[in-house]
Design an enzyme around this catalytic site. Sequence first.
Site, mmCIF file in Angstrom:
data_model
loop_
_atom_site.group_PDB
_atom_site.id
_atom_site.type_symbol
_atom_site.label_atom_id
_atom_site.label_comp_id
_atom_site.label_asym_id
_atom_site.label_seq_id
_atom_site.Cartn_x
_atom_site.Cartn_y
_atom_site.Cartn_z
ATOM 1 N N ILE A 346 0.815 -1.222 0.000
ATOM 2 C CA ILE A 346 0.000 0.000 0.000
ATOM 3 C C ILE A 346 0.839 1.259 0.000
ATOM 4 O O ILE A 346 0.323 2.364 -0.027
ATOM 5 C CB ILE A 346 -0.973 0.046 1.222
ATOM 6 C CG1 ILE A 346 -0.208 -0.237 2.521
ATOM 7 C CG2 ILE A 346 -2.123 -0.914 1.037
ATOM 8 C CD1 ILE A 346 -1.072 -0.096 3.767
ATOM 9 N N GLY A 347 2.142 1.106 0.005
ATOM 10 C CA GLY A 347 2.957 2.320 -0.036
ATOM 11 C C GLY A 347 4.422 1.999 -0.024
ATOM 12 O O GLY A 347 4.839 0.860 0.209
ATOM 13 N N GLY A 349 7.582 3.846 1.656
ATOM 14 C CA GLY A 349 8.093 4.967 2.454
ATOM 15 C C GLY A 349 9.597 5.080 2.331
ATOM 16 O O GLY A 349 10.238 4.305 1.631
ATOM 17 N N GLY A 350 10.130 6.055 2.990
ATOM 18 C CA GLY A 350 11.562 6.284 2.957
ATOM 19 C C GLY A 350 12.360 5.139 3.567
ATOM 20 O O GLY A 350 13.540 4.975 3.305
ATOM 21 N N PHE A 351 11.697 4.321 4.378
ATOM 22 C CA PHE A 351 12.426 3.273 5.084
ATOM 23 C C PHE A 351 12.128 1.887 4.520
ATOM 24 O O PHE A 351 12.662 0.905 4.997
ATOM 25 C CB PHE A 351 12.085 3.312 6.574
ATOM 26 C CG PHE A 351 12.439 4.626 7.206
ATOM 27 C CD1 PHE A 351 13.732 4.859 7.649
ATOM 28 C CD2 PHE A 351 11.492 5.632 7.336
ATOM 29 C CE1 PHE A 351 14.072 6.070 8.217
ATOM 30 C CE2 PHE A 351 11.827 6.848 7.907
ATOM 31 C CZ PHE A 351 13.114 7.071 8.348
ATOM 32 N N GLY A 352 11.249 1.837 3.526
ATOM 33 C CA GLY A 352 10.913 0.554 2.935
ATOM 34 C C GLY A 352 9.439 0.477 2.608
ATOM 35 O O GLY A 352 8.669 1.371 2.952
ATOM 36 N N VAL A 354 5.439 -0.690 2.476
ATOM 37 C CA VAL A 354 4.418 -0.922 3.508
ATOM 38 C C VAL A 354 3.334 -1.831 2.927
ATOM 39 O O VAL A 354 2.883 -1.620 1.802
ATOM 40 C CB VAL A 354 3.781 0.412 3.959
ATOM 41 C CG1 VAL A 354 2.766 0.162 5.060
ATOM 42 C CG2 VAL A 354 4.844 1.383 4.422
ATOM 43 N N LYS A 368 5.385 -2.455 7.912
ATOM 44 C CA LYS A 368 6.476 -1.742 7.238
ATOM 45 C C LYS A 368 7.698 -2.643 7.251
ATOM 46 O O LYS A 368 8.129 -3.108 8.299
ATOM 47 C CB LYS A 368 6.751 -0.428 7.974
ATOM 48 C CG LYS A 368 7.765 0.450 7.275
ATOM 49 C CD LYS A 368 7.997 1.730 8.042
ATOM 50 C CE LYS A 368 6.801 2.646 8.047
ATOM 51 N NZ LYS A 368 7.095 3.965 7.477
ATOM 52 N N ASP A 465 10.384 14.742 9.856
ATOM 53 C CA ASP A 465 10.005 14.528 8.461
ATOM 54 C C ASP A 465 8.497 14.656 8.301
ATOM 55 O O ASP A 465 7.835 13.784 7.752
ATOM 56 C CB ASP A 465 10.508 13.160 7.981
ATOM 57 C CG ASP A 465 10.518 13.063 6.455
ATOM 58 O OD1 ASP A 465 10.342 14.109 5.796
ATOM 59 O OD2 ASP A 465 10.686 11.953 5.932
#
Length: 666
Positions: A346-347, A349-352, A354, A368, A465
């Site tokens: 579903i997404g 993000g900057g960290f990996g 989701v 995540k 952030d």
Amino acid sequence: MPCFEFSKFLLSLFVIPLLSLTGEAATYRGHYCSVTTIATANRTLFAANSTYESNLKIVLSSLSSNATRVTTGFYNASAGENPDEVVSGLFLCRGDVNTTVCQDCVATATKEVRQLCPLDKVALLWYDECFLRYSNLSIFATINEVPGIKINSTQNIGETERGQFNDLLSSTLNLLARRAADSQSGKKFATDEVEFTGSQTLYSLLQCTPDLTDSDCFRCFQSAIGTLPMCCGGKQGGGMLLPSCVVRYDMNPFYNITAASPTRPPLAPGGRKTSSLTILAIAIPIAVSMVLFFVGYCFIRRRARKKYNTLPEERAEVEITTVESLQFDLDTLETATNKFSEDNKIGEGGFGPVYKGILCNGQQIAVKRLSGGSGQGAEEFKNEILLVAKLQHRNLVRLLGFCLEGEEKLLVYEYVPKKSLDYFLFDATKRQQLDWPMRYKIIGGIARGILYLHEDSRLRVIHRDLKASNVLLDDNMNPKISDFGMARIFVLDQTQGSTSKIVGTYGYMSPEYAMHGRYSVKSDVFSFGVLVLEIISGKKNSGVYQSEHAEDLLSFAWKQWINRTPVELLDPTVRHSYSRNEVIRCIHMGLLCVQEDPANRPTMATIALMLNSYSVTLPLPQQPAFLHRGRAKPNRPTQELESDQSPSQSIAWSINEASFTEIQPR
Ligand SMILES: *[C@@H]1O[C@H](CO)[C@@H](O)[C@H](O)[C@H]1NC(C)=O
Ligand SMILES: *[C@@H]1O[C@H](CO)[C@@H](O)[C@H](O)[C@H]1NC(C)=O
Ligand SMILES: *[C@@H]1O[C@H](CO)[C@@H](O)[C@H](O)[C@H]1NC(C)=O
Ligand SMILES: *[C@@H]1O[C@H](CO)[C@@H](O)[C@H](O)[C@H]1NC(C)=O
Ligand SMILES: *[C@@H]1O[C@H](CO)[C@@H](O)[C@H](O)[C@H]1NC(C)=O
Ligand SMILES: *[C@@H]1O[C@H](CO)[C@@H](O)[C@H](O)[C@H]1NC(C)=O
Ligand SMILES: *[C@@H]1O[C@H](CO)[C@@H](O)[C@H](O)[C@H]1NC(C)=O
Ligand SMILES: *[C@@H]1O[C@H](CO)[C@@H](O)[C@H](O)[C@H]1NC(C)=O
């Protein structure tokens, strides 16, 4: 004792005036006679020549004569048969002093305590070099966080450096608290020297009595550190001396650096060399985390009796006190997310990526999957998780747990059904679903979430952030901020130097952060201001938008502001129904947040006030940061904007009242 009351208590304690008792070997700091708890503020005395007194003498002489024999700088002793007459005593020498100094200090202390508290059953006496206490109660292996002595430097930290200093201080003290509490060396003691600015070094020292457990020791440090902002905020040095532990810091060396950490390489002149990049990569994430810890700690103590309604059923009754209660099996999460299938994604993000998942009990979750190396070990990772999980607020996405198996690091969050704010806001059609009342509610919710992070504790959590894609919307379009605490959970491998992932997002970053790596709560305030202007306008502040010649959002907003046509900024799709009053107030507030000088930006508490009360007069904003030089001179309106004196008077825009006085139907 809840920590808020505890700190109030510390402040209200009477501190016996500093006597000039500076012996050759020891520098006196303070003492208490009799005071052990709040309830016994009266002196508890023994009779002269009583058995208690003779037992006390035995204890003091035993302490004094054993001071040279111990390598840990700690010794306890007790004397007496009859329970009413037992005396327990102990001393603790500062971790870096040698046995000669320790012995001298203890000898001085045992002598002087009899003059200071001649007939008291209980006494506490602090010097720079050692600490002595005795009591008719058993004091061994028990944590005592009261009473305390404050140490307060006379020199101030410059206004402009204060935020940066506080961040560095919290990060340093948090690291040291862990290190000292977990120390296996026999002493629970740690020091560090960290470069603050080019020529200044921050010296810090933490120590607790080694008879405490690791967790009691750490708890004592928390208490001490928690009181620092009140005791010593804005000072170059400070500290808290408690019965079970000591926390001190200063910009001047106050302990023997070589003796404190014999294995550490000597300090280069001017302090340890740390590049500003490294500071960004290491210190700052930890600074956030420290603060997070305190919010978590205080919050959990205050809310300890409340139920966590949306936790999985089997956890609902359990307080989050152990990491185990937050741990998920990899199997469980693979099943829930259909083996991390693309369909469930579903997404990103900057960290990996989701993934959406459904647990076998039917609960929806978001998982995540952290990518890339994380610079910390499993235990640290778990500790961070525990702390972040304790941050709970209606406007924050809740962390439910984690999974750590092999190379996999997964974070499990509550599932927020609608998409993120940017999905609606920056799409020409979906934007229409967000009418003005909804946008106003979203602005208020985000403000409350950040206010919680910043100020619902005596210390601060900085998000770092904040942006539209980090604001999720639930079924009722309530905003929930995500990705807070990531700096804490996801420590980047420092050798990669890839700080870009963690330092924020262009367009939302405050100039002092983007250019100098300095950040504070006011950097979040800047990001919040950008977000508010985006929500009002439906436009993205990506620097340049639409065409090459177009201005960025901040310039555009400022231009409309000084032209006294602020409503031009408002998204055309909501212009059919809105409150001018609210819109102008929000624009005004947004512009105050994006001012160049962090000191001029309001705090989140002020912002919450601006949003809640029409009677607050807002100061005039100055030109926002990032305007190209030479463009728009700071020719702001010359009269004060006194908005919204009363709801009926609406808004008194001093120059062009006619265009602002009516309130549109909603
Ligand atoms: C302390 O002493 C005062 C006066 O002697 C007395 O009124 C009070 O109750 C005492 N407080 C405690 C906690 O013993
Ligand atoms: C305590 O003993 C000392 C000497 O042993 C004596 O001088 C003093 O008067 C005694 N005090 C009391 C209260 O008995
Ligand atoms: C501490 O000193 C007392 C005498 O004052 C002595 O009897 C005792 O053995 C000493 N303890 C240690 C551990 O050396
Ligand atoms: C010192 O404290 C420990 C508990 O931490 C206790 O077992 C020991 O008996 C104490 N030593 C003396 C001399 O009382
Ligand atoms: C310690 O002294 C206080 C005051 O005299 C007394 O109330 C308390 O019961 C004593 N505690 C013990 C364990 O003897
Ligand atoms: C102990 O430290 C003091 C001051 O730090 C110093 O003067 C003294 O020589 C040291 N003694 C020993 C035996 O190292
Ligand atoms: C700290 O020092 C300042 C002045 O240097 C003083 O005004 C303040 O009261 C002190 N605070 C405490 C808690 O001692
Ligand atoms: C600091 O400690 C070292 C090693 O213990 C010692 O050699 C040195 O003399 C001490 N310095 C001072 C100023 O006490």
